[in-house]
Design a protein around this motif. Structure first.
Motif, PDB file in Angstrom:
ATOM      1  N   ASP A  77     142.500  97.583 143.494  1.00  0.00           N
ATOM      2  CA  ASP A  77     143.001  98.661 142.658  1.00  0.00           C
ATOM      3  C   ASP A  77     143.406  97.947 141.358  1.00  0.00           C
ATOM      4  OD1 ASP A  77     144.779 100.556 141.442  1.00  0.00           O
ATOM      5  OD2 ASP A  77     145.103 101.464 143.404  1.00  0.00           O
ATOM      6  N   PHE A  78     143.069  98.473 140.200  1.00  0.00           N
ATOM      7  CA  PHE A  78     143.342  97.725 138.966  1.00  0.00           C
ATOM      8  C   PHE A  78     144.842  97.469 138.771  1.00  0.00           C
ATOM      9  CE2 PHE A  78     143.595  97.016 134.311  1.00  0.00           C
ATOM     10  CZ  PHE A  78     142.782  95.889 134.274  1.00  0.00           C
ATOM     11  N   ARG A  79     145.680  98.300 139.412  1.00  0.00           N
ATOM     12  CA  ARG A  79     147.134  98.075 139.331  1.00  0.00           C
ATOM     13  C   ARG A  79     147.528  96.730 139.921  1.00  0.00           C
ATOM     14  NH1 ARG A  79     149.259 103.448 142.219  1.00  0.00           N
ATOM     15  NH2 ARG A  79     147.486 102.910 143.510  1.00  0.00           N
ATOM     16  N   ASP A  80     146.691  96.203 140.822  1.00  0.00           N
ATOM     17  CA  ASP A  80     147.008  94.935 141.488  1.00  0.00           C
ATOM     18  C   ASP A  80     146.266  93.747 140.885  1.00  0.00           C
ATOM     19  OD1 ASP A  80     148.673  96.265 143.364  1.00  0.00           O
ATOM     20  OD2 ASP A  80     146.852  96.980 144.368  1.00  0.00           O
ATOM     21  N   CYS A  81     145.490  94.010 139.852  1.00  0.00           N
ATOM     22  CA  CYS A  81     144.733  92.932 139.205  1.00  0.00           C
ATOM     23  C   CYS A  81     145.611  92.292 138.132  1.00  0.00           C
ATOM     24  CB  CYS A  81     143.459  93.503 138.580  1.00  0.00           C
ATOM     25  SG  CYS A  81     142.482  92.291 137.698  1.00  0.00           S
ATOM     26  N   THR A  82     145.944  91.023 138.328  1.00  0.00           N
ATOM     27  CA  THR A  82     146.789  90.340 137.347  1.00  0.00           C
ATOM     28  C   THR A  82     145.920  89.767 136.229  1.00  0.00           C
ATOM     29  OG1 THR A  82     146.572  88.233 138.481  1.00  0.00           O
ATOM     30  CG2 THR A  82     148.408  89.649 139.177  1.00  0.00           C
ATOM     31  N   SER A  83     146.594  89.370 135.173  1.00  0.00           N
ATOM     32  CA  SER A  83     145.896  88.758 134.055  1.00  0.00           C
ATOM     33  C   SER A  83     145.214  87.465 134.526  1.00  0.00           C
ATOM     34  CB  SER A  83     146.936  88.473 132.975  1.00  0.00           C
ATOM     35  OG  SER A  83     146.328  87.998 131.853  1.00  0.00           O
ATOM     36  N   ARG A  84     145.882  86.776 135.442  1.00  0.00           N
ATOM     37  CA  ARG A  84     145.334  85.546 136.000  1.00  0.00           C
ATOM     38  C   ARG A  84     144.048  85.825 136.794  1.00  0.00           C
ATOM     39  NH1 ARG A  84     149.465  81.526 139.041  1.00  0.00           N
ATOM     40  NH2 ARG A  84     148.342  79.631 138.540  1.00  0.00           N
ATOM     41  N   ASP A  85     144.094  86.908 137.577  1.00  0.00           N
ATOM     42  CA  ASP A  85     142.897  87.296 138.358  1.00  0.00           C
ATOM     43  C   ASP A  85     141.734  87.570 137.410  1.00  0.00           C
ATOM     44  OD1 ASP A  85     144.472  87.229 140.612  1.00  0.00           O
ATOM     45  OD2 ASP A  85     144.647  89.406 140.834  1.00  0.00           O
ATOM     46  N   MET A  86     142.042  88.330 136.348  1.00  0.00           N
ATOM     47  CA  MET A  86     141.012  88.703 135.370  1.00  0.00           C
ATOM     48  C   MET A  86     140.390  87.438 134.768  1.00  0.00           C
ATOM     49  SD  MET A  86     139.444  91.222 134.113  1.00  0.00           S
ATOM     50  CE  MET A  86     139.820  92.807 133.514  1.00  0.00           C
ATOM     51  N   ASP A  87     141.238  86.485 134.380  1.00  0.00           N
ATOM     52  CA  ASP A  87     140.741  85.226 133.801  1.00  0.00           C
ATOM     53  C   ASP A  87     139.841  84.491 134.785  1.00  0.00           C
ATOM     54  OD1 ASP A  87     142.000  85.624 131.436  1.00  0.00           O
ATOM     55  OD2 ASP A  87     143.682  84.261 131.817  1.00  0.00           O
ATOM     56  N   MET A  88     140.287  84.461 136.049  1.00  0.00           N
ATOM     57  CA  MET A  88     139.534  83.732 137.072  1.00  0.00           C
ATOM     58  C   MET A  88     138.115  84.317 137.218  1.00  0.00           C
ATOM     59  SD  MET A  88     140.453  83.628 141.113  1.00  0.00           S
ATOM     60  CE  MET A  88     140.269  85.401 141.206  1.00  0.00           C
ATOM     61  N   VAL A  89     138.051  85.638 137.301  1.00  0.00           N
ATOM     62  CA  VAL A  89     136.751  86.302 137.492  1.00  0.00           C
ATOM     63  C   VAL A  89     135.864  86.118 136.252  1.00  0.00           C
ATOM     64  CG1 VAL A  89     135.612  88.511 137.960  1.00  0.00           C
ATOM     65  CG2 VAL A  89     137.758  87.965 139.103  1.00  0.00           C
ATOM     66  N   LEU A  90     136.464  86.340 135.070  1.00  0.00           N
ATOM     67  CA  LEU A  90     135.691  86.173 133.828  1.00  0.00           C
ATOM     68  C   LEU A  90     135.233  84.729 133.658  1.00  0.00           C
ATOM     69  CD1 LEU A  90     137.776  88.353 131.332  1.00  0.00           C
ATOM     70  CD2 LEU A  90     135.451  88.818 132.083  1.00  0.00           C
ATOM     71  N   ASN A  91     136.100  83.791 134.043  1.00  0.00           N
ATOM     72  CA  ASN A  91     135.771  82.369 133.863  1.00  0.00           C
ATOM     73  C   ASN A  91     134.559  81.944 134.673  1.00  0.00           C
ATOM     74  OD1 ASN A  91     137.486  81.515 131.903  1.00  0.00           O
ATOM     75  ND2 ASN A  91     139.132  80.958 133.321  1.00  0.00           N
TER      76      ASN A  91
ATOM     77  N   ILE B  39     123.982  68.057 142.209  1.00  0.00           N
ATOM     78  CA  ILE B  39     124.977  67.595 141.238  1.00  0.00           C
ATOM     79  C   ILE B  39     126.192  68.508 141.302  1.00  0.00           C
ATOM     80  CG2 ILE B  39     125.485  67.097 138.805  1.00  0.00           C
ATOM     81  CD1 ILE B  39     122.598  66.460 138.346  1.00  0.00           C
ATOM     82  N   LYS B  40     127.338  67.895 141.598  1.00  0.00           N
ATOM     83  CA  LYS B  40     128.563  68.689 141.653  1.00  0.00           C
ATOM     84  C   LYS B  40     128.850  69.261 140.257  1.00  0.00           C
ATOM     85  CE  LYS B  40     133.348  68.765 142.854  1.00  0.00           C
ATOM     86  NZ  LYS B  40     134.371  68.407 143.727  1.00  0.00           N
ATOM     87  N   THR B  41     128.992  70.563 140.183  1.00  0.00           N
ATOM     88  CA  THR B  41     129.225  71.227 138.887  1.00  0.00           C
ATOM     89  C   THR B  41     130.211  72.364 139.064  1.00  0.00           C
ATOM     90  OG1 THR B  41     126.836  70.905 138.492  1.00  0.00           O
ATOM     91  CG2 THR B  41     128.018  72.284 136.900  1.00  0.00           C
ATOM     92  N   ASP B  42     131.245  72.352 138.254  1.00  0.00           N
ATOM     93  CA  ASP B  42     132.124  73.525 138.192  1.00  0.00           C
ATOM     94  C   ASP B  42     131.759  74.252 136.902  1.00  0.00           C
ATOM     95  OD1 ASP B  42     134.067  75.437 137.902  1.00  0.00           O
ATOM     96  OD2 ASP B  42     135.752  74.088 138.294  1.00  0.00           O
ATOM     97  N   VAL B  43     131.154  75.414 137.034  1.00  0.00           N
ATOM     98  CA  VAL B  43     130.635  76.096 135.837  1.00  0.00           C
ATOM     99  C   VAL B  43     131.741  76.532 134.870  1.00  0.00           C
ATOM    100  CG1 VAL B  43     128.505  76.885 136.974  1.00  0.00           C
ATOM    101  CG2 VAL B  43     130.518  78.391 136.959  1.00  0.00           C
ATOM    102  N   THR B  44     132.961  76.625 135.384  1.00  0.00           N
ATOM    103  CA  THR B  44     134.063  77.065 134.514  1.00  0.00           C
ATOM    104  C   THR B  44     134.532  75.943 133.582  1.00  0.00           C
ATOM    105  OG1 THR B  44     135.825  76.450 136.058  1.00  0.00           O
ATOM    106  CG2 THR B  44     134.910  78.657 136.284  1.00  0.00           C
ATOM    107  N   ASP B  45     134.079  74.723 133.887  1.00  0.00           N
ATOM    108  CA  ASP B  45     134.513  73.562 133.109  1.00  0.00           C
ATOM    109  C   ASP B  45     133.350  73.074 132.234  1.00  0.00           C
ATOM    110  OD1 ASP B  45     135.331  71.141 132.141  1.00  0.00           O
ATOM    111  OD2 ASP B  45     135.602  70.189 134.100  1.00  0.00           O
ATOM    112  N   PRO B  46     133.434  73.303 130.918  1.00  0.00           N
ATOM    113  CA  PRO B  46     132.316  72.914 130.042  1.00  0.00           C
ATOM    114  C   PRO B  46     131.958  71.434 130.158  1.00  0.00           C
ATOM    115  CG  PRO B  46     134.019  74.098 128.791  1.00  0.00           C
ATOM    116  CD  PRO B  46     134.558  73.890 130.172  1.00  0.00           C
ATOM    117  N   VAL B  47     132.958  70.599 130.412  1.00  0.00           N
ATOM    118  CA  VAL B  47     132.689  69.149 130.502  1.00  0.00           C
ATOM    119  C   VAL B  47     131.866  68.856 131.753  1.00  0.00           C
ATOM    120  CG1 VAL B  47     133.744  66.862 130.670  1.00  0.00           C
ATOM    121  CG2 VAL B  47     134.793  68.608 129.200  1.00  0.00           C
ATOM    122  N   SER B  48     132.243  69.491 132.863  1.00  0.00           N
ATOM    123  CA  SER B  48     131.519  69.315 134.124  1.00  0.00           C
ATOM    124  C   SER B  48     130.072  69.790 133.967  1.00  0.00           C
ATOM    125  CB  SER B  48     132.234  70.108 135.223  1.00  0.00           C
ATOM    126  OG  SER B  48     131.422  70.289 136.337  1.00  0.00           O
ATOM    127  N   PHE B  49     129.894  70.929 133.314  1.00  0.00           N
ATOM    128  CA  PHE B  49     128.546  71.483 133.092  1.00  0.00           C
ATOM    129  C   PHE B  49     127.729  70.531 132.216  1.00  0.00           C
ATOM    130  CE2 PHE B  49     127.142  76.108 133.707  1.00  0.00           C
ATOM    131  CZ  PHE B  49     125.818  75.741 133.887  1.00  0.00           C
TER     132      PHE B  49
END
Ligand code: NAI
Length: 275
Positions: free
Chosen positions: A101-115, A63-73
Protein backbone atom coordinates in the motif's frame (compact mmCIF):
# COMPACT_ATOMS: atom_id res chain seq x y z
CA UNK A 1 17.73 -12.49 -38.84
CA UNK A 2 18.04 -15.96 -37.27
CA UNK A 3 18.88 -16.19 -33.56
CA UNK A 4 22.09 -18.17 -34.11
CA UNK A 5 23.32 -15.75 -36.80
CA UNK A 6 22.63 -12.74 -34.57
CA UNK A 7 24.46 -14.02 -31.49
CA UNK A 8 27.14 -16.40 -32.76
CA UNK A 9 30.64 -15.07 -32.12
CA UNK A 10 29.29 -12.06 -30.21
CA UNK A 11 29.69 -11.07 -26.56
CA UNK A 12 26.76 -10.46 -24.24
CA UNK A 13 26.79 -8.93 -20.75
CA UNK A 14 23.76 -9.98 -18.69
CA UNK A 15 22.97 -8.36 -15.34
CA UNK A 16 21.02 -10.42 -12.83
CA UNK A 17 22.35 -13.42 -14.75
CA UNK A 18 22.38 -15.87 -11.86
CA UNK A 19 18.63 -16.43 -11.61
CA UNK A 20 15.33 -16.55 -13.48
CA UNK A 21 15.08 -14.71 -16.79
CA UNK A 22 18.73 -13.59 -16.62
CA UNK A 23 20.00 -17.13 -16.10
CA UNK A 24 17.82 -18.42 -18.95
CA UNK A 25 19.09 -15.60 -21.19
CA UNK A 26 22.72 -16.52 -20.39
CA UNK A 27 22.17 -20.20 -21.19
CA UNK A 28 20.25 -19.46 -24.40
CA UNK A 29 22.82 -16.88 -25.56
CA UNK A 30 25.63 -19.40 -25.01
CA UNK A 31 23.65 -22.09 -26.85
CA UNK A 32 23.46 -19.68 -29.78
CA UNK A 33 27.21 -19.17 -29.83
CA UNK A 34 27.68 -15.99 -27.79
CA UNK A 35 30.35 -15.50 -25.15
CA UNK A 36 28.44 -14.58 -22.00
CA UNK A 37 29.37 -12.44 -19.02
CA UNK A 38 27.16 -13.48 -16.12
CA UNK A 39 26.99 -10.37 -13.93
CA UNK A 40 25.19 -10.52 -10.62
CA UNK A 41 25.59 -9.34 -7.05
CA UNK A 42 25.20 -13.01 -6.17
CA UNK A 43 28.70 -14.10 -7.20
CA UNK A 44 28.31 -17.80 -6.37
CA UNK A 45 25.09 -17.99 -8.40
CA UNK A 46 26.79 -16.21 -11.31
CA UNK A 47 29.73 -18.63 -11.02
CA UNK A 48 27.38 -21.60 -11.22
CA UNK A 49 25.73 -20.32 -14.40
CA UNK A 50 29.11 -19.59 -16.01
CA UNK A 51 30.36 -23.10 -15.05
CA UNK A 52 27.24 -24.68 -16.53
CA UNK A 53 27.89 -22.84 -19.80
CA UNK A 54 31.59 -23.79 -19.89
CA UNK A 55 30.80 -27.45 -19.07
CA UNK A 56 28.40 -27.45 -22.01
CA UNK A 57 31.21 -26.28 -24.33
CA UNK A 58 30.32 -22.58 -24.32
CA UNK A 59 32.28 -19.46 -23.37
CA UNK A 60 31.42 -17.55 -20.20
CA UNK A 61 32.78 -15.58 -17.29
CA UNK A 62 31.16 -14.67 -13.99
CA UNK A 63 31.73 -11.19 -12.64
CA UNK A 64 30.35 -9.98 -9.35
CA UNK A 65 28.43 -6.77 -10.11
CA UNK A 66 26.16 -4.61 -8.03
CA UNK A 67 24.27 -2.61 -10.63
CA UNK A 68 23.39 0.09 -8.10
CA UNK A 69 27.08 0.92 -7.70
CA UNK A 70 28.52 2.73 -10.74
CA UNK A 71 32.06 1.79 -9.69
CA UNK A 72 31.19 -1.91 -9.47
CA UNK A 73 29.49 -1.75 -12.89
CA UNK A 74 32.47 0.10 -14.42
CA UNK A 75 34.93 -2.46 -13.05
CA UNK A 76 32.81 -5.35 -14.34
CA UNK A 77 32.56 -3.87 -17.83
CA UNK A 78 36.28 -3.07 -17.88
CA UNK A 79 37.15 -6.65 -16.89
CA UNK A 80 34.78 -7.97 -19.57
CA UNK A 81 36.30 -5.76 -22.25
CA UNK A 82 39.78 -6.91 -21.23
CA UNK A 83 38.73 -10.54 -21.60
CA UNK A 84 36.49 -10.35 -24.68
CA UNK A 85 37.60 -7.10 -26.45
CA UNK A 86 34.06 -5.90 -27.11
CA UNK A 87 30.53 -6.10 -25.75
CA UNK A 88 27.89 -6.45 -28.44
CA UNK A 89 24.86 -6.87 -26.19
CA UNK A 90 24.06 -5.42 -22.79
CA UNK A 91 21.02 -6.99 -21.13
CA UNK A 92 19.94 -4.74 -18.24
CA UNK A 93 17.95 -7.44 -16.49
CA UNK A 94 18.73 -7.20 -12.74
CA UNK A 95 15.65 -6.20 -10.80
CA UNK A 96 13.72 -6.54 -7.56
CA UNK A 97 10.02 -6.73 -6.79
CA UNK A 98 8.23 -4.55 -4.29
CA UNK A 99 4.52 -4.45 -3.39
CA UNK A 100 2.81 -2.34 -0.76
CA UNK A 101 0.00 0.00 0.00
CA UNK A 102 1.69 3.31 -0.90
CA UNK A 103 1.03 4.51 2.67
CA UNK A 104 3.62 1.95 3.79
CA UNK A 105 6.22 2.78 1.15
CA UNK A 106 9.01 4.80 2.74
CA UNK A 107 11.33 7.15 0.94
CA UNK A 108 14.07 4.61 1.59
CA UNK A 109 12.01 1.84 -0.04
CA UNK A 110 11.42 4.06 -3.06
CA UNK A 111 15.16 4.76 -3.39
CA UNK A 112 15.98 1.07 -3.09
CA UNK A 113 13.57 0.07 -5.86
CA UNK A 114 14.56 2.95 -8.16
CA UNK A 115 18.25 2.28 -7.53
CA UNK A 116 18.12 -1.32 -8.71
CA UNK A 117 15.40 -1.24 -11.36
CA UNK A 118 16.10 2.14 -12.95
CA UNK A 119 19.42 3.55 -11.80
CA UNK A 120 20.99 0.09 -12.18
CA UNK A 121 20.22 0.11 -15.90
CA UNK A 122 21.27 3.77 -16.24
CA UNK A 123 24.64 2.92 -14.69
CA UNK A 124 25.19 0.22 -17.31
CA UNK A 125 24.06 2.40 -20.22
CA UNK A 126 26.25 5.33 -19.15
CA UNK A 127 29.30 3.04 -19.19
CA UNK A 128 28.56 1.00 -22.30
CA UNK A 129 27.18 3.75 -24.55
CA UNK A 130 30.53 5.38 -25.40
CA UNK A 131 32.16 1.94 -25.69
CA UNK A 132 29.55 0.76 -28.20
CA UNK A 133 29.82 4.01 -30.18
CA UNK A 134 33.61 3.62 -30.34
CA UNK A 135 33.42 -0.05 -31.41
CA UNK A 136 30.97 0.83 -34.18
CA UNK A 137 27.72 -0.56 -32.78
CA UNK A 138 25.92 -2.64 -30.21
CA UNK A 139 22.52 -3.49 -28.81
CA UNK A 140 21.15 -2.52 -25.39
CA UNK A 141 18.20 -4.54 -24.12
CA UNK A 142 16.32 -3.21 -21.10
CA UNK A 143 14.11 -5.67 -19.24
CA UNK A 144 11.33 -3.50 -17.85
CA UNK A 145 7.93 -5.12 -17.24
CA UNK A 146 4.31 -4.84 -18.29
CA UNK A 147 4.34 -2.58 -15.22
CA UNK A 148 6.53 -0.26 -17.30
CA UNK A 149 3.75 0.44 -19.78
CA UNK A 150 0.60 -0.21 -17.71
CA UNK A 151 -0.06 1.36 -14.30
CA UNK A 152 -0.45 -1.06 -11.37
CA UNK A 153 -1.69 -0.21 -7.90
CA UNK A 154 0.03 -2.02 -4.97
CA UNK A 155 3.19 -1.72 -7.06
CA UNK A 156 3.63 2.05 -7.22
CA UNK A 157 7.39 2.10 -6.52
CA UNK A 158 8.02 -0.86 -8.85
CA UNK A 159 5.80 0.58 -11.59
CA UNK A 160 7.47 3.99 -11.29
CA UNK A 161 10.90 2.38 -11.66
CA UNK A 162 9.84 0.41 -14.73
CA UNK A 163 8.02 3.37 -16.35
CA UNK A 164 11.24 5.34 -15.90
CA UNK A 165 13.20 2.57 -17.59
CA UNK A 166 10.66 2.37 -20.42
CA UNK A 167 10.79 6.15 -20.88
CA UNK A 168 14.55 6.13 -21.00
CA UNK A 169 14.63 3.28 -23.52
CA UNK A 170 11.98 4.66 -25.86
CA UNK A 171 13.38 8.18 -25.85
CA UNK A 172 17.01 7.13 -26.30
CA UNK A 173 16.14 4.67 -29.07
CA UNK A 174 16.19 7.05 -32.06
CA UNK A 175 19.18 8.98 -30.76
CA UNK A 176 21.17 5.77 -30.25
CA UNK A 177 20.17 4.23 -33.59
CA UNK A 178 21.78 7.15 -35.35
CA UNK A 179 25.05 6.16 -33.72
CA UNK A 180 24.70 2.49 -34.66
CA UNK A 181 23.24 1.30 -31.37
CA UNK A 182 19.98 -0.68 -31.30
CA UNK A 183 17.73 -0.61 -28.27
CA UNK A 184 14.96 -2.98 -27.24
CA UNK A 185 12.41 -2.51 -24.48
CA UNK A 186 11.20 -5.79 -22.99
CA UNK A 187 7.92 -5.84 -21.06
CA UNK A 188 7.16 -9.27 -19.64
CA UNK A 189 4.02 -10.14 -17.74
CA UNK A 190 4.15 -12.63 -14.90
CA UNK A 191 7.01 -15.14 -15.36
CA UNK A 192 7.67 -18.04 -13.01
CA UNK A 193 10.99 -17.19 -11.29
CA UNK A 194 12.53 -16.67 -7.86
CA UNK A 195 11.43 -13.03 -8.22
CA UNK A 196 8.30 -13.96 -6.26
CA UNK A 197 10.38 -15.56 -3.47
CA UNK A 198 12.46 -12.45 -2.96
CA UNK A 199 9.77 -9.84 -3.65
CA UNK A 200 9.26 -7.43 -0.75
CA UNK A 201 5.60 -7.35 0.28
CA UNK A 202 4.73 -4.98 3.09
CA UNK A 203 2.13 -5.80 5.74
CA UNK A 204 0.59 -8.67 3.79
CA UNK A 205 1.50 -12.35 3.93
CA UNK A 206 3.79 -12.90 0.93
CA UNK A 207 2.58 -16.46 0.24
CA UNK A 208 -1.02 -15.37 0.24
CA UNK A 209 -0.26 -12.42 -2.05
CA UNK A 210 1.82 -14.44 -4.51
CA UNK A 211 -0.77 -17.23 -4.62
CA UNK A 212 -3.25 -14.68 -5.99
CA UNK A 213 -1.12 -14.04 -9.10
CA UNK A 214 -1.99 -15.65 -12.47
CA UNK A 215 -1.36 -19.38 -12.04
CA UNK A 216 -0.42 -20.44 -15.57
CA UNK A 217 2.82 -18.54 -15.52
CA UNK A 218 5.34 -18.85 -18.32
CA UNK A 219 8.76 -20.29 -17.43
CA UNK A 220 12.00 -18.28 -17.79
CA UNK A 221 13.34 -20.50 -20.60
CA UNK A 222 10.39 -19.70 -22.85
CA UNK A 223 10.66 -16.04 -21.84
CA UNK A 224 14.35 -15.99 -22.84
CA UNK A 225 13.49 -17.61 -26.19
CA UNK A 226 10.89 -14.91 -26.92
CA UNK A 227 13.26 -12.13 -25.87
CA UNK A 228 16.17 -13.40 -28.01
CA UNK A 229 13.92 -13.91 -31.02
CA UNK A 230 12.70 -10.32 -30.65
CA UNK A 231 16.23 -8.98 -30.23
CA UNK A 232 17.39 -10.95 -33.28
CA UNK A 233 14.58 -9.30 -35.23
CA UNK A 234 15.68 -5.87 -33.94
CA UNK A 235 12.28 -5.32 -32.31
CA UNK A 236 11.90 -2.00 -30.52
CA UNK A 237 9.49 -3.42 -28.00
CA UNK A 238 8.66 -6.97 -26.85
CA UNK A 239 5.48 -7.41 -24.81
CA UNK A 240 4.57 -10.94 -23.68
CA UNK A 241 2.91 -13.29 -22.67
CA UNK A 242 -0.66 -13.03 -23.93
CA UNK A 243 -2.05 -11.52 -20.68
CA UNK A 244 0.48 -8.66 -20.89
CA UNK A 245 -0.43 -7.94 -24.53
CA UNK A 246 -4.15 -7.93 -23.70
CA UNK A 247 -3.68 -5.57 -20.73
CA UNK A 248 -1.47 -3.31 -22.87
CA UNK A 249 -4.20 -3.09 -25.53
CA UNK A 250 -6.90 -2.41 -22.95
CA UNK A 251 -4.79 0.35 -21.41
CA UNK A 252 -4.47 1.97 -24.84
CA UNK A 253 -8.12 1.72 -25.80
CA UNK A 254 -9.94 1.84 -22.44
CA UNK A 255 -7.59 3.09 -19.69
CA UNK A 256 -10.57 3.51 -17.37
CA UNK A 257 -10.84 -0.31 -17.25
CA UNK A 258 -7.27 -0.53 -15.96
CA UNK A 259 -8.18 2.12 -13.40
CA UNK A 260 -11.09 -0.05 -12.24
CA UNK A 261 -8.83 -3.12 -12.14
CA UNK A 262 -6.36 -1.16 -9.99
CA UNK A 263 -9.15 -0.14 -7.61
CA UNK A 264 -10.15 -3.79 -7.24
CA UNK A 265 -6.54 -4.90 -6.72
CA UNK A 266 -5.80 -2.41 -3.92
CA UNK A 267 -9.14 -3.18 -2.25
CA UNK A 268 -8.24 -6.89 -2.21
CA UNK A 269 -4.72 -6.12 -0.97
CA UNK A 270 -6.02 -3.93 1.85
CA UNK A 271 -8.35 -6.74 2.91
CA UNK A 272 -5.34 -9.08 3.16
CA UNK A 273 -3.39 -6.49 5.10
CA UNK A 274 -2.49 -7.25 8.70
CA UNK A 275 -3.04 -3.64 9.81
P1 NAI B 1 14.97 -13.17 -10.21
O1 NAI B 1 14.74 -12.73 -8.82
O2 NAI B 1 14.90 -14.62 -10.54
O3 NAI B 1 16.37 -12.61 -10.75
C1 NAI B 1 16.80 -11.31 -10.49
C2 NAI B 1 18.31 -11.29 -10.44
O4 NAI B 1 18.76 -9.94 -10.25
C3 NAI B 1 18.88 -12.13 -9.27
O5 NAI B 1 19.88 -12.98 -9.75
C4 NAI B 1 19.46 -11.08 -8.34
O6 NAI B 1 20.59 -11.53 -7.60
C5 NAI B 1 19.83 -9.97 -9.32
N1 NAI B 1 19.97 -8.68 -8.67
C6 NAI B 1 19.12 -8.06 -7.82
N2 NAI B 1 19.64 -6.89 -7.39
C7 NAI B 1 20.86 -6.77 -8.01
C8 NAI B 1 21.88 -5.78 -7.97
N3 NAI B 1 21.78 -4.70 -7.19
N4 NAI B 1 22.97 -5.96 -8.74
C9 NAI B 1 23.10 -7.07 -9.51
N5 NAI B 1 22.19 -8.05 -9.56
C10 NAI B 1 21.07 -7.90 -8.82
O7 NAI B 1 13.90 -12.34 -11.09
P2 NAI B 1 13.47 -12.42 -12.63
O8 NAI B 1 12.04 -12.74 -12.65
O9 NAI B 1 14.40 -13.24 -13.40
O10 NAI B 1 13.62 -10.88 -13.01
C11 NAI B 1 14.48 -10.41 -14.02
C12 NAI B 1 13.96 -9.07 -14.50
O11 NAI B 1 12.68 -9.24 -15.10
C13 NAI B 1 13.77 -8.03 -13.39
O12 NAI B 1 14.19 -6.77 -13.85
C14 NAI B 1 12.28 -8.04 -13.15
O13 NAI B 1 11.81 -6.79 -12.67
C15 NAI B 1 11.77 -8.31 -14.56
N6 NAI B 1 10.43 -8.86 -14.61
C16 NAI B 1 10.12 -10.04 -13.99
C17 NAI B 1 8.84 -10.53 -14.05
C18 NAI B 1 8.43 -11.81 -13.41
O14 NAI B 1 7.21 -12.08 -13.35
N7 NAI B 1 9.34 -12.64 -12.94
C19 NAI B 1 7.77 -9.79 -14.74
C20 NAI B 1 8.21 -8.58 -15.37
C21 NAI B 1 9.49 -8.13 -15.30
Amino acid sequence: MGIQKKFSGKTAFVTGGSSGIGRALCLALAKNGAAVIVADKNSSGAGQVASEIIKGGGTAAAIKTDVTDPVSFRKALKASLKKFDRIDFLFNNAGIGYSSDFRDCTSRDMDMVLNVNFRGAVNGIMEIYPVMIAQGGGHIINIASMAGIIPFSINVAYTASKFALAGLTLSLMAEARDLGINMTLVCPGVIKTAFYDSIIVKKVDKKKYVSGLPSRMMGPERAAEIILRGVAGNKKMIVFPFHARILFMINKILPSLIYLLNKTLIKKFRKMSSI
